[in-house]
Design an enzyme around this catalytic site. Structure first.
Site, mmCIF file in Angstrom:
data_model
loop_
_atom_site.group_PDB
_atom_site.id
_atom_site.type_symbol
_atom_site.label_atom_id
_atom_site.label_comp_id
_atom_site.label_asym_id
_atom_site.label_seq_id
_atom_site.Cartn_x
_atom_site.Cartn_y
_atom_site.Cartn_z
ATOM 1 C CG LEU A 259 43.741 43.983 40.469
ATOM 2 C CD1 LEU A 259 44.309 43.694 39.079
ATOM 3 C CD2 LEU A 259 42.399 44.687 40.340
ATOM 4 C CG ASP A 260 49.993 42.738 41.634
ATOM 5 O OD1 ASP A 260 49.863 41.598 42.115
ATOM 6 O OD2 ASP A 260 50.759 43.002 40.688
ATOM 7 N N PRO A 261 47.885 44.683 45.066
ATOM 8 C CG PRO A 261 48.690 44.238 47.218
ATOM 9 C CD PRO A 261 48.820 43.794 45.786
ATOM 10 N NE ARG B 211 53.562 43.079 39.989
ATOM 11 C CZ ARG B 211 53.955 42.264 40.970
ATOM 12 N NH1 ARG B 211 55.046 42.555 41.673
ATOM 13 N NH2 ARG B 211 53.273 41.172 41.254
#
Length: 229
Positions: free
Chosen positions: A41-43, A178
């Site tokens: 999971l992206d920051p 994204r």
């Protein structure tokens, strides 16, 4: 709370933490020998992160996490190099789009699988190195597109004045929201980047199954106490 094994913990990852930050923190809290995670999971995102503790790390590859559900906010009219709000602004366009245009573009993506190219600023490995490390050092490289699918979606809100879309979207494994934001905008001759992202479901797990990092110590002690009774 749904659980399949006492060595599987579902964490509600805070924003601005990497997935590895969570792994290392949990490892220290419960003094585990091994901790791993399923599905990075992206920051800049928050929500479900499934962890395997000790022997549970072997179960991670066997979990059915073929679908993920996200609540996303997308800003139209502005593009960034990371495809989200943490990146540098590349371009802007003074062109307002309508909800009807957005709905039509999503429907075209929704009907079938489509080829999606992941962001260069991602944790994908390129010749043994993480893509974002290469991107930060301005090293030229290409990422192969992958087949992805949107299973379900629901538009929660669209602010025309601010050009911000809020959507809940259930997608296949390997799907980058994204990239979806950028692809969606391109289909209506516009620009976009991701403002915020929350993962609310990962396979059979939902956000209701998740615990906060601050709860890990008590949760781990409690579940192991009951398992030995």
């Amino acid at each position: 709370m749904y659980t399949i094994n006492k060595n599987i913990i579902v964490i509600n990852k805070p924003i601005n933490w990497t997935s590895n930050d969570v792994v290392q923190k949990v490892k220290r809290i419960i003094k585990a020998k091994k901790v791993g995670h399923a599905g990075t999971l992206d920051p800049n995102a928050s929500g479900i992160l499934v962890l395997g503790i000790n022997e549970g790390t072997k179960l991670l590859t066997k979990l059915t996490l073929d679908s993920k559900t996200y609540v996303a906010e997308i800003q139209f009219g502005i593009s960034t190099n990371t495809y989200d709000s943490t990146g540098e602004i590349i371009s802007k366009i003074n062109k307002f789009i309508t909800l009807t245009e957005i709905e039509s573009a999503i429907e075209n993506l929704y009907k079938n699988e489509y080829w999606q190219k992941p962001p260069k600023f991602s944790a994908l490995k390129i010749n043994g190195k993480k893509a974002y490390e290469l991107a930060r050092n301005n090293i030229s490289f290409e990422i192969e597109p992958r087949l992805v699918k949107i299973f379900e979606y629901n538009i929660l809100d669209f602010n025309y004045e601010k050009q911000i879309l809020k959507i809940i979207i259930k997608v296949s494994k390997g799907f980058y929201v994204r990239s979806f934001a950028v692809d969606l905008a391109a289909r209506i001759n516009n620009l976009a980047h991701l403002l915020s992202l929350v993962r609310t479901e990962s396979g059979q797990f939902s956000i209701n199954d998740a615990i906060e990092i601050e709860q890990v110590y008590d949760y781990w002690n409690n579940i192991n106490k009951h398992s030995t009774n």
